[in-house]
Scaffold this motif. Structure first.
Motif, PDB file in Angstrom:
ATOM      1  N   SER A   1     -43.986  42.165 -94.095  1.00  0.00           N
ATOM      2  CA  SER A   1     -42.574  42.477 -95.076  1.00  0.00           C
ATOM      3  C   SER A   1     -41.520  42.696 -94.021  1.00  0.00           C
ATOM      4  CB  SER A   1     -42.820  43.388 -96.041  1.00  0.00           C
ATOM      5  OG  SER A   1     -41.663  43.391 -96.706  1.00  0.00           O
ATOM      6  N   PHE A   2     -40.547  42.211 -94.102  1.00  0.00           N
ATOM      7  CA  PHE A   2     -39.185  42.437 -93.379  1.00  0.00           C
ATOM      8  C   PHE A   2     -37.873  42.216 -94.414  1.00  0.00           C
ATOM      9  CE2 PHE A   2     -40.142  38.124 -92.655  1.00  0.00           C
ATOM     10  CZ  PHE A   2     -39.347  37.110 -92.821  1.00  0.00           C
ATOM     11  N   LYS A   3     -36.729  42.684 -93.953  1.00  0.00           N
ATOM     12  CA  LYS A   3     -35.480  42.782 -94.675  1.00  0.00           C
ATOM     13  C   LYS A   3     -34.993  41.285 -94.698  1.00  0.00           C
ATOM     14  CE  LYS A   3     -34.371  45.455 -96.660  1.00  0.00           C
ATOM     15  NZ  LYS A   3     -34.162  45.794 -98.116  1.00  0.00           N
ATOM     16  N   SER A   4     -34.604  40.772 -95.642  1.00  0.00           N
ATOM     17  CA  SER A   4     -33.830  39.349 -95.717  1.00  0.00           C
ATOM     18  C   SER A   4     -32.689  39.554 -95.034  1.00  0.00           C
ATOM     19  CB  SER A   4     -33.880  38.790 -96.961  1.00  0.00           C
ATOM     20  OG  SER A   4     -32.927  37.643 -97.380  1.00  0.00           O
ATOM     21  N   PHE A   5     -32.075  38.478 -94.776  1.00  0.00           N
ATOM     22  CA  PHE A   5     -30.538  38.202 -94.254  1.00  0.00           C
ATOM     23  C   PHE A   5     -29.676  38.613 -95.631  1.00  0.00           C
ATOM     24  CE2 PHE A   5     -26.821  35.450 -93.589  1.00  0.00           C
ATOM     25  CZ  PHE A   5     -26.626  35.851 -92.344  1.00  0.00           C
ATOM     26  N   ASN A   6     -30.101  38.523 -96.606  1.00  0.00           N
ATOM     27  CA  ASN A   6     -29.177  38.556 -97.885  1.00  0.00           C
ATOM     28  C   ASN A   6     -29.088  40.327 -98.000  1.00  0.00           C
ATOM     29  OD1 ASN A   6     -31.575  39.824 -99.321  1.00  0.00           O
ATOM     30  ND2 ASN A   6     -31.691  37.905-100.392  1.00  0.00           N
ATOM     31  N   GLU A   7     -29.790  41.050 -96.923  1.00  0.00           N
ATOM     32  CA  GLU A   7     -29.397  42.346 -97.085  1.00  0.00           C
ATOM     33  C   GLU A   7     -30.023  43.005 -98.385  1.00  0.00           C
ATOM     34  OE1 GLU A   7     -25.298  43.125 -96.151  1.00  0.00           O
ATOM     35  OE2 GLU A   7     -25.473  42.307 -94.287  1.00  0.00           O
ATOM     36  N   ARG A   8     -30.915  42.517 -99.369  1.00  0.00           N
ATOM     37  CA  ARG A   8     -31.258  43.064-100.529  1.00  0.00           C
ATOM     38  C   ARG A   8     -32.591  42.764-100.651  1.00  0.00           C
ATOM     39  NH1 ARG A   8     -30.132  39.046-105.373  1.00  0.00           N
ATOM     40  NH2 ARG A   8     -31.959  37.880-104.457  1.00  0.00           N
ATOM     41  N   ASP A   9     -33.463  41.611-100.534  1.00  0.00           N
ATOM     42  CA  ASP A   9     -34.965  41.639-100.483  1.00  0.00           C
ATOM     43  C   ASP A   9     -35.765  41.854 -99.380  1.00  0.00           C
ATOM     44  OD1 ASP A   9     -33.860  40.484-102.984  1.00  0.00           O
ATOM     45  OD2 ASP A   9     -34.221  38.230-102.432  1.00  0.00           O
ATOM     46  N   ASP A  10     -36.782  42.108 -99.649  1.00  0.00           N
ATOM     47  CA  ASP A  10     -38.105  42.350 -98.717  1.00  0.00           C
ATOM     48  C   ASP A  10     -38.857  41.200 -98.594  1.00  0.00           C
ATOM     49  OD1 ASP A  10     -37.214  44.686 -97.853  1.00  0.00           O
ATOM     50  OD2 ASP A  10     -38.109  45.731 -99.612  1.00  0.00           O
ATOM     51  N   VAL A  11     -38.744  40.277 -97.695  1.00  0.00           N
ATOM     52  CA  VAL A  11     -39.432  39.066 -97.472  1.00  0.00           C
ATOM     53  C   VAL A  11     -40.972  39.290 -97.410  1.00  0.00           C
ATOM     54  CG1 VAL A  11     -39.509  36.654 -96.285  1.00  0.00           C
ATOM     55  CG2 VAL A  11     -37.465  37.598 -96.801  1.00  0.00           C
ATOM     56  N   GLN A  12     -41.702  38.536 -98.152  1.00  0.00           N
ATOM     57  CA  GLN A  12     -43.199  38.701 -97.925  1.00  0.00           C
ATOM     58  C   GLN A  12     -43.675  37.517 -96.932  1.00  0.00           C
ATOM     59  OE1 GLN A  12     -44.236  41.650 -99.433  1.00  0.00           O
ATOM     60  NE2 GLN A  12     -42.180  41.935 -99.585  1.00  0.00           N
ATOM     61  N   GLY A  13     -44.584  37.868 -95.885  1.00  0.00           N
ATOM     62  CA  GLY A  13     -45.090  36.829 -95.144  1.00  0.00           C
ATOM     63  C   GLY A  13     -46.673  37.228 -94.580  1.00  0.00           C
ATOM     64  N   TRP A  14     -47.014  36.022 -94.066  1.00  0.00           N
ATOM     65  CA  TRP A  14     -48.428  36.145 -93.590  1.00  0.00           C
ATOM     66  C   TRP A  14     -48.536  35.542 -92.317  1.00  0.00           C
ATOM     67  CZ3 TRP A  14     -46.613  34.906 -98.146  1.00  0.00           C
ATOM     68  CH2 TRP A  14     -46.742  35.844 -99.498  1.00  0.00           C
ATOM     69  N   ILE A  15     -49.388  36.234 -91.466  1.00  0.00           N
ATOM     70  CA  ILE A  15     -49.895  35.685 -90.087  1.00  0.00           C
ATOM     71  C   ILE A  15     -51.374  35.380 -90.066  1.00  0.00           C
ATOM     72  CG2 ILE A  15     -49.719  35.973 -87.693  1.00  0.00           C
ATOM     73  CD1 ILE A  15     -47.222  37.681 -88.240  1.00  0.00           C
ATOM     74  N   TYR A  16     -51.796  34.056 -89.921  1.00  0.00           N
ATOM     75  CA  TYR A  16     -53.150  33.862 -89.893  1.00  0.00           C
ATOM     76  C   TYR A  16     -53.634  33.363 -88.602  1.00  0.00           C
ATOM     77  CZ  TYR A  16     -51.894  32.659 -94.960  1.00  0.00           C
ATOM     78  OH  TYR A  16     -51.358  32.694 -96.287  1.00  0.00           O
ATOM     79  N   VAL A  17     -54.561  34.219 -88.145  1.00  0.00           N
ATOM     80  CA  VAL A  17     -54.982  34.006 -86.725  1.00  0.00           C
ATOM     81  C   VAL A  17     -56.514  33.452 -86.691  1.00  0.00           C
ATOM     82  CG1 VAL A  17     -55.389  35.264 -84.600  1.00  0.00           C
ATOM     83  CG2 VAL A  17     -53.522  36.049 -86.407  1.00  0.00           C
ATOM     84  N   PRO A  18     -56.642  32.425 -86.080  1.00  0.00           N
ATOM     85  CA  PRO A  18     -57.965  31.793 -85.781  1.00  0.00           C
ATOM     86  C   PRO A  18     -59.060  32.741 -85.015  1.00  0.00           C
ATOM     87  CG  PRO A  18     -56.649  30.781 -84.273  1.00  0.00           C
ATOM     88  CD  PRO A  18     -55.667  31.795 -85.088  1.00  0.00           C
ATOM     89  N   ALA A  19     -60.211  32.884 -85.315  1.00  0.00           N
ATOM     90  CA  ALA A  19     -61.132  33.360 -84.374  1.00  0.00           C
ATOM     91  C   ALA A  19     -61.464  32.795 -83.262  1.00  0.00           C
ATOM     92  CB  ALA A  19     -62.414  33.482 -85.301  1.00  0.00           C
ATOM     93  N   THR A  20     -60.399  32.474 -82.687  1.00  0.00           N
ATOM     94  CA  THR A  20     -60.611  31.771 -81.128  1.00  0.00           C
ATOM     95  C   THR A  20     -59.362  32.131 -80.588  1.00  0.00           C
ATOM     96  OG1 THR A  20     -61.214  29.640 -79.984  1.00  0.00           O
ATOM     97  CG2 THR A  20     -59.499  29.541 -81.924  1.00  0.00           C
ATOM     98  N   GLU A  21     -59.347  31.841 -79.162  1.00  0.00           N
ATOM     99  CA  GLU A  21     -58.063  32.047 -78.367  1.00  0.00           C
ATOM    100  C   GLU A  21     -57.075  30.914 -78.816  1.00  0.00           C
ATOM    101  OE1 GLU A  21     -55.964  33.872 -75.253  1.00  0.00           O
ATOM    102  OE2 GLU A  21     -57.995  34.187 -75.901  1.00  0.00           O
ATOM    103  N   PRO A  22     -56.008  31.463 -79.376  1.00  0.00           N
ATOM    104  CA  PRO A  22     -55.133  30.495 -79.775  1.00  0.00           C
ATOM    105  C   PRO A  22     -54.041  29.823 -78.795  1.00  0.00           C
ATOM    106  CG  PRO A  22     -53.877  32.988 -79.761  1.00  0.00           C
ATOM    107  CD  PRO A  22     -55.534  32.861 -79.298  1.00  0.00           C
ATOM    108  N   CYS A  23     -54.147  28.437 -78.994  1.00  0.00           N
ATOM    109  CA  CYS A  23     -53.354  27.502 -78.053  1.00  0.00           C
ATOM    110  C   CYS A  23     -51.812  27.553 -78.520  1.00  0.00           C
ATOM    111  CB  CYS A  23     -53.955  26.017 -78.100  1.00  0.00           C
ATOM    112  SG  CYS A  23     -53.618  25.358 -79.851  1.00  0.00           S
ATOM    113  N   GLY A  24     -51.462  28.034 -79.553  1.00  0.00           N
ATOM    114  CA  GLY A  24     -50.105  28.012 -79.904  1.00  0.00           C
ATOM    115  C   GLY A  24     -49.795  28.353 -81.414  1.00  0.00           C
ATOM    116  N   ILE A  25     -48.603  28.626 -81.732  1.00  0.00           N
ATOM    117  CA  ILE A  25     -48.250  29.078 -82.992  1.00  0.00           C
ATOM    118  C   ILE A  25     -47.498  27.964 -83.824  1.00  0.00           C
ATOM    119  CG2 ILE A  25     -47.087  30.894 -84.537  1.00  0.00           C
ATOM    120  CD1 ILE A  25     -47.285  32.454 -81.737  1.00  0.00           C
TER     121      ILE A  25
END
Length: 318
Positions: free
Chosen positions: A6-30
């Motif tokens: 969660s992080f503060k939006s550029f609009n200075e009002r909202d808390d943006v909700q996000g997700w980071i999905y990580v594979p069970a392997t050595e990642p090659c990129g994002i």
């Protein structure tokens, strides 16, 4: 592995909700996934899983006024009052957060529909931070958008910025039903011919179409479109950034292919390397057709993988 952020939006009002999905392997990129208007990032779960299986970390959020971000902040259809670049700047905040957690990996972006508009604005400012980008279901010169802006500016000037937008969406988007042969029942038939996808989209509780977008927010949407239209936009995109531009050839957002090629031509004429692919017979959500979605994801992965191979070749030459 899944990180919820969660992080503060550029609009200075909202808390943006996000997700980071990580594979069970050595990642090659994002891959950062940017969803479209009136939906949320978990509608792309099939794509997210396939990206992970290919070795990519996937980052995604729900835009202000959309999905879980709207639920948490109680701001359905309301993007705040800081301008049309709010979502673009929020995407860069997510990029920065993910890069801090997983540094030194090739970083890609996929944007669908309005997400492609956000991505196109993003790459004019932050394109040098990306290894490649896929635009999906994007648009060329969007019909009636200037007329919509005129209507919305009057509404906002009259003090109705927080009221639901009623007339302008019909002006700006109503034409998109022109080639929908079936009887219009749900109001989203232009996205896909599959009735199951239509039903799921219309009844999704995280879908921002469940509540109307405000006049101010819809004005921002229209202003976003004008900012990424034309040759001058393309000239501000780094020429070394590889771009994959894909859509269904029956997608009204892409003006049935014409608008998609407009975007590719703007880029090509200003010196960019662009690959363009249209999928014959398909409408807007090419990634949700049961008989096409695997091919679409495979094409995107192949494009991103090719940029990894290109980076390896450059390293070998050094």
């Amino acid at each position: 592995m899944l990180h919820e952020v969660s992080f503060k939006s550029f609009n200075e009002r909202d808390d943006v909700q996000g997700w980071i999905y990580v594979p069970a392997t050595e990642p090659c990129g994002i891959i950062q996934l940017v969803h479209g208007f009136g939906e949320h990032s978990r509608r792309y779960f099939h794509m997210i899983v396939n990206f992970m299986e290919a070795g990519y970390i996937v980052a995604a959020d729900d835009h202000v006024g959309h999905g879980k971000t709207a639920m948490v902040n109680d701001t359905w259809g309301d993007w705040g009052d800081k301008g049309f670049r709010t979502m673009m700047e929020d995407e860069h905040t997510l990029t920065t957060l993910v890069k801090e957690m997983y540094p030194n990996l090739p970083y890609f972006m996929f944007g669908h529909s309005m997400g492609s508009f956000i991505a196109r604005d993003y790459i004019t400012k932050y394109g040098d931070e990306l290894t490649g980008v896929t635009l999906c279901g994007t648009s060329g010169v969007f019909p009636h958008v200037e007329e919509g802006i005129d209507l919305l500016e009057k509404e906002v000037a009259a003090g109705h910025g927080e009221d639901p937008a009623t007339e302008a969406p019909n002006v700006v988007m109503g034409w998109m039903f022109d080639r929908c042969d079936e009887e219009i029942k749900l109001g989203n038939e232009w996205i896909c011919t599959d009735p199951c996808v239509q039903y799921d989209h219309a009844h999704d509780p995280f879908d921002a179409f469940t509540k109307p977008t405000t006049n101010r927010s819809f004005l921002y949407f229209c202003q976003m479109i004008t900012a990424i239209t034309g040759a001058d936009w393309a000239k501000n995109v780094p020429t070394e950034l590889p771009i994959f531009n894909i859509a269904g050839d029956q997608d009204p957002v892409g003006q049935y292919g014409e608008g998609v090629y407009q975007v590719s031509n703007w880029l090509t004429e200003s010196g960019h390397a662009v690959e363009t692919k249209l999928y014959p017979g398909y409408r807007h959500e090419i990634h949700n057709y049961e008989d096409l979605k695997d091919e679409v994801v495979e094409d995107i992965i192949c494009f991103f993988d090719a940029q990894l191979d290109f980076d390896d070749d450059d390293d070998d030459e050094e």
